[in-house]
Write an enzyme that holds these catalytic residues in place. Structure first.
Site, PDB file in Angstrom:
ATOM      1  N   HIS A  93       0.776  -1.282  -0.137  1.00 25.39           N
ATOM      2  CA  HIS A  93       0.067   0.309   0.079  1.00 25.39           C
ATOM      3  C   HIS A  93       1.100   1.423  -0.039  1.00 25.39           C
ATOM      4  O   HIS A  93       0.420   2.672  -0.124  1.00 25.39           O
ATOM      5  CB  HIS A  93      -0.686   0.553   0.699  1.00 25.39           C
ATOM      6  CG  HIS A  93      -0.681   0.413   2.067  1.00 25.39           C
ATOM      7  ND1 HIS A  93      -0.067  -0.715   3.307  1.00 25.39           N
ATOM      8  CD2 HIS A  93       0.152   1.547   3.474  1.00 25.39           C
ATOM      9  CE1 HIS A  93       0.258  -0.469   4.341  1.00 25.39           C
ATOM     10  NE2 HIS A  93       0.451   1.218   4.351  1.00 25.39           N
ATOM     11  N   ASP A 124       0.479  -7.517   1.591  1.00 27.26           N
ATOM     12  CA  ASP A 124       0.538  -6.408   1.898  1.00 27.26           C
ATOM     13  C   ASP A 124       2.548  -6.134   1.630  1.00 27.26           C
ATOM     14  O   ASP A 124       2.921  -5.491   2.540  1.00 27.26           O
ATOM     15  CB  ASP A 124       0.054  -5.571   2.569  1.00 27.26           C
ATOM     16  CG  ASP A 124      -0.657  -4.013   3.164  1.00 27.26           C
ATOM     17  OD1 ASP A 124       0.175  -3.651   1.687  1.00 27.26           O
ATOM     18  OD2 ASP A 124      -0.276  -3.436   3.641  1.00 27.26           O
ATOM     19  N   SER A 207       4.614   2.918   7.664  1.00 26.95           N
ATOM     20  CA  SER A 207       4.384   1.562   7.383  1.00 26.95           C
ATOM     21  C   SER A 207       5.557   1.468   6.283  1.00 26.95           C
ATOM     22  O   SER A 207       6.153   1.988   5.532  1.00 26.95           O
ATOM     23  CB  SER A 207       3.124   1.790   6.445  1.00 26.95           C
ATOM     24  OG  SER A 207       1.375   1.878   6.494  1.00 26.95           O
TER      25      SER A 207
END
Length: 355
Positions: A93, A124, A207
């Site tokens: 992402h 992911d 992230s």
């Protein structure tokens, strides 16, 4: 979220009772301890704190140079140097649908350019590669995440809110969590098994960064924070999740070697589905929308319109619940599937395929 691990405790109480009995036989008295000077007791606490602080600083010095900032055209995240050839592993992402990126290392303000190698949204994870490998690029050391223990002190490293080379501290709060991400459209994104839950602060920009133990080794990639409905869907403080390092090494290693994921290790039924609700708008199952010809569900006799309500002993009330149940299984595993067809319960055995 589901499936925290449990551990057995050894029985030590009887031994303690026997020791106490022996002492009681001789009057249950013990030599008086020498009094501790108050100043000595006070001095011990700063010494312990200083030792822990020194260890934090050693870990940061060891691990932070392997954490980079990744800038896409609109989004910003973090990444980990995977090898000396310039491969960087991050979250899918973070890269989104883009192919080129700007990367800043912890040791330089200069921006480097990188290109996408492969993105694997189901887990992911993604790998990008620097177009030019700078001197001194330092690959991270990855730990065996299967050995991670609840209570371990960990440091989260990344670029929260664009603040590069930031470090936050916490502990491993739980292991073995199965978590479903939300996507930008408000639906369900990737469902990831065996995630590491941590109390270290995880914010936008973290992230793709590193969750590191006190040996300076990566135990996971911080990926998302839990959403608190009581805060309008905002992040719940102290509840973050990281993809375990063992999965990161497996997926990134395949991408580096083959340019794609060749063995996902993730079970699949070979269907697409939607959530079914009852008259009170409560989710009650996962309705089959399409069945892949020749796939596991097709071979087991499932049809479009069947409503899956149970997988083995797990009640299925939604597509998310089905994805989380499958995330805990392996390709080739045989499961018992319960479903509704024309208002009647049916069961069948399904040998799971691979995503």
């Amino acid at each position: 979220m589901d499936a925290s691990r449990t551990r057995a405790l050894g029985r030590v109480a009887p031994a303690a009772v026997l020791v106490c009995s022996a002492v009681l036989g001789s009057g249950c008295s013990a030599p008086a301890a020498a009094p501790v000077e108050p100043s000595a007791a006070r001095a011990a606490l700063p010494e312990v704190a200083n030792q822990l602080q020194d260890q934090y600083q050693r870990v940061i010095k060891e691990a932070l140079p392997s954490v980079v900032q990744i800038q896409a055209s609109r989004d910003l995240g973090s990444g980990i140097v995977f090898d000396s050839q310039g491969h960087i592993v991050t979250n899918a992402h973070v890269v989104g649908a883009e192919k080129t990126f700007k990367v800043t290392t912890a040791s330089s303000e200069a921006q480097l350019t990188a290109s996408l190698v492969y993105s694997y949204p189901d887990q992911d994870l993604a790998v990008i590669k620097l177009d030019r490998v700078p001197s001194g690029l330092k690959p991270a050391q990855f730990a065996d995440s299967d050995k991670v223990q609840v209570g371990q002190i960990v440091l989260a490293m990344g670029s929260p809110l664009g603040l590069s080379s930031s470090v936050t501290q916490g502990i491993v709060s739980a292991t073995g969590r199965t978590v479903s991400e939300s996507d930008e459209g408000g639906g369900t994104g990737a469902t990831i098994a065996n995630m590491v839950q941590t109390s270290a602060a995880i914010n936008p920009g973290n992230s793709g960064g590193a969750l590191v133990d006190l040996d300076g080794q990566v135990i996971g990639i911080p990926t998302l924070a839990a959403a608190d409905p009581g805060m309008g869907g905002g992040s719940a403080p102290g509840i973050g999740f990281a993809i375990p390092s063992s999965m990161v090494r497996t997926v990134a290693g395949q991408i580096v070697q083959h340019g794609k994921v060749t063995d996902s290790g993730r079970a699949a039924l070979g269907i697409s589905a939607r959530t079914v609700v009852d008259d009170s708008y409560r989710p009650v199952g996962a309705a089959v929308v399409t069945v892949t010809p020749g796939g596991p569900a097709a071979r087991a006799g499932l049809r479009t319109g069947d409503v899956i309500t149970r997988l083995d002993d797990t009640t299925i009330t939604s597509v998310t619940a089905l994805a989380e149940a499958l995330a805990a299984d392996k390709p080739g595993q045989q499961v018992k599937l319960t479903y509704l067809r024309s208002g009647k319960d049916r069961t069948t055995e399904v040998t799971l395929g691979e995503q």
